[in-house]
Design a protein around this motif. Structure first.
Motif, PDB file in Angstrom:
ATOM      1  N   ALA A  79     -35.951 -11.215 -34.014  1.00  0.00           N
ATOM      2  CA  ALA A  79     -36.899 -10.703 -33.016  1.00  0.00           C
ATOM      3  C   ALA A  79     -37.607 -11.847 -32.304  1.00  0.00           C
ATOM      4  O   ALA A  79     -37.840 -11.785 -31.084  1.00  0.00           O
ATOM      5  N   HIS A  80     -37.943 -12.892 -33.037  1.00  0.00           N
ATOM      6  CA  HIS A  80     -38.594 -14.066 -32.437  1.00  0.00           C
ATOM      7  C   HIS A  80     -37.671 -14.720 -31.409  1.00  0.00           C
ATOM      8  O   HIS A  80     -38.107 -15.064 -30.300  1.00  0.00           O
ATOM      9  N   VAL A  81     -36.395 -14.889 -31.751  1.00  0.00           N
ATOM     10  CA  VAL A  81     -35.440 -15.513 -30.836  1.00  0.00           C
ATOM     11  C   VAL A  81     -35.247 -14.647 -29.587  1.00  0.00           C
ATOM     12  O   VAL A  81     -35.165 -15.178 -28.471  1.00  0.00           O
ATOM     13  N   ALA A  82     -35.224 -13.341 -29.739  1.00  0.00           N
ATOM     14  CA  ALA A  82     -35.125 -12.451 -28.571  1.00  0.00           C
ATOM     15  C   ALA A  82     -36.353 -12.625 -27.667  1.00  0.00           C
ATOM     16  O   ALA A  82     -36.222 -12.665 -26.434  1.00  0.00           O
ATOM     17  N   TRP A  83     -37.534 -12.751 -28.277  1.00  0.00           N
ATOM     18  CA  TRP A  83     -38.759 -12.998 -27.510  1.00  0.00           C
ATOM     19  C   TRP A  83     -38.672 -14.342 -26.791  1.00  0.00           C
ATOM     20  O   TRP A  83     -39.024 -14.442 -25.604  1.00  0.00           O
ATOM     21  N   LEU A  84     -38.179 -15.388 -27.480  1.00  0.00           N
ATOM     22  CA  LEU A  84     -37.985 -16.694 -26.843  1.00  0.00           C
ATOM     23  C   LEU A  84     -37.053 -16.560 -25.641  1.00  0.00           C
ATOM     24  O   LEU A  84     -37.350 -17.076 -24.552  1.00  0.00           O
ATOM     25  N   ASP A  85     -35.921 -15.883 -25.842  1.00  0.00           N
ATOM     26  CA  ASP A  85     -34.939 -15.724 -24.766  1.00  0.00           C
ATOM     27  C   ASP A  85     -35.553 -15.073 -23.536  1.00  0.00           C
ATOM     28  O   ASP A  85     -35.270 -15.476 -22.403  1.00  0.00           O
ATOM     29  N   THR A  86     -36.414 -14.091 -23.747  1.00  0.00           N
ATOM     30  CA  THR A  86     -37.086 -13.424 -22.627  1.00  0.00           C
ATOM     31  C   THR A  86     -37.935 -14.415 -21.841  1.00  0.00           C
ATOM     32  O   THR A  86     -37.936 -14.413 -20.604  1.00  0.00           O
ATOM     33  N   GLN A  87     -38.633 -15.289 -22.556  1.00  0.00           N
ATOM     34  CA  GLN A  87     -39.499 -16.269 -21.887  1.00  0.00           C
ATOM     35  C   GLN A  87     -38.695 -17.373 -21.195  1.00  0.00           C
ATOM     36  O   GLN A  87     -39.098 -17.876 -20.146  1.00  0.00           O
ATOM     37  N   TYR A  88     -37.558 -17.746 -21.764  1.00  0.00           N
ATOM     38  CA  TYR A  88     -36.672 -18.696 -21.076  1.00  0.00           C
ATOM     39  C   TYR A  88     -36.148 -18.086 -19.789  1.00  0.00           C
ATOM     40  O   TYR A  88     -36.145 -18.731 -18.742  1.00  0.00           O
ATOM     41  N   THR A  89     -35.717 -16.829 -19.846  1.00  0.00           N
ATOM     42  CA  THR A  89     -35.206 -16.137 -18.664  1.00  0.00           C
ATOM     43  C   THR A  89     -36.282 -16.032 -17.583  1.00  0.00           C
ATOM     44  O   THR A  89     -35.995 -16.168 -16.392  1.00  0.00           O
ATOM     45  N   ALA A  90     -37.526 -15.832 -18.000  1.00  0.00           N
ATOM     46  CA  ALA A  90     -38.644 -15.727 -17.054  1.00  0.00           C
ATOM     47  C   ALA A  90     -39.058 -17.085 -16.489  1.00  0.00           C
ATOM     48  O   ALA A  90     -39.887 -17.153 -15.589  1.00  0.00           O
ATOM     49  N   GLY A  91     -38.499 -18.175 -17.040  1.00  0.00           N
ATOM     50  CA  GLY A  91     -38.834 -19.512 -16.559  1.00  0.00           C
ATOM     51  C   GLY A  91     -40.112 -20.074 -17.132  1.00  0.00           C
ATOM     52  O   GLY A  91     -40.628 -21.081 -16.641  1.00  0.00           O
ATOM     53  N   VAL A  92     -40.642 -19.458 -18.186  1.00  0.00           N
ATOM     54  CA  VAL A  92     -41.897 -19.906 -18.786  1.00  0.00           C
ATOM     55  C   VAL A  92     -41.658 -21.006 -19.819  1.00  0.00           C
ATOM     56  O   VAL A  92     -42.386 -21.991 -19.855  1.00  0.00           O
ATOM     57  N   PHE A  93     -40.646 -20.845 -20.660  1.00  0.00           N
ATOM     58  CA  PHE A  93     -40.365 -21.829 -21.705  1.00  0.00           C
ATOM     59  C   PHE A  93     -39.275 -22.781 -21.231  1.00  0.00           C
ATOM     60  O   PHE A  93     -38.295 -22.348 -20.611  1.00  0.00           O
ATOM     61  N   ILE A  94     -39.455 -24.076 -21.539  1.00  0.00           N
ATOM     62  CA  ILE A  94     -38.434 -25.058 -21.164  1.00  0.00           C
ATOM     63  C   ILE A  94     -37.868 -25.798 -22.372  1.00  0.00           C
ATOM     64  O   ILE A  94     -36.849 -26.475 -22.240  1.00  0.00           O
ATOM     65  N   ALA A  95     -38.487 -25.674 -23.535  1.00  0.00           N
ATOM     66  CA  ALA A  95     -37.957 -26.275 -24.766  1.00  0.00           C
ATOM     67  C   ALA A  95     -38.659 -25.630 -25.947  1.00  0.00           C
ATOM     68  O   ALA A  95     -39.818 -25.215 -25.853  1.00  0.00           O
ATOM     69  N   SER A  96     -37.941 -25.561 -27.074  1.00  0.00           N
ATOM     70  CA  SER A  96     -38.547 -25.030 -28.300  1.00  0.00           C
ATOM     71  C   SER A  96     -37.703 -25.457 -29.489  1.00  0.00           C
ATOM     72  O   SER A  96     -36.540 -25.820 -29.338  1.00  0.00           O
TER      73      SER A  96
END
Length: 98
Positions: A21-38
């Motif tokens: 579930a955490h990785v799915a949440w990360l993926d959503t934020q990467y797709t939105a352009g919010v996260f650039i590394a983790s």
């Protein structure tokens, strides 16, 4: 730009149970352009996320929606910084001092 530091507050087994579930949440934020590394910290007592944005309240809202936070297995420390120098690949994220 923001550094989101996660520190586990529960046994790693509880964290691992929520990892999908955490990785799915990360993926959503990467797709939105919010996260650039983790990634995970070493030793494995949490993780780090680099996020872009100008609105701290919005970053805090995003962090609060992380399944790790929702289920109480981590605490977040959010640090805002001004990325005045970057690699060429991160040039779109360079900022100017106010």
């Amino acid at each position: 730009m923001f550094v989101l530091e996660l520190t586990y507050t529960a046994p790693v087994e509880r964290v691992d149970a929520l990892m999908q579930a955490h990785v799915a949440w990360l993926d959503t934020q990467y797709t939105a352009g919010v996260f650039i590394a983790s990634g995970r910290k070493n030793p494995r007592d949490g993780g780090v996320i680099l996020a872009v944005g100008d609105d701290r309240a919005q970053i805090e809202k995003i962090a609060a929606a992380d399944p790790f936070a929702v289920e109480g297995v981590c605490a977040y420390r959010i640090t805002e910084f001004i990325a005045t120098k970057t690699s060429d690949e991160l040039a779109p994220y360079r900022q100017q001092l106010p």
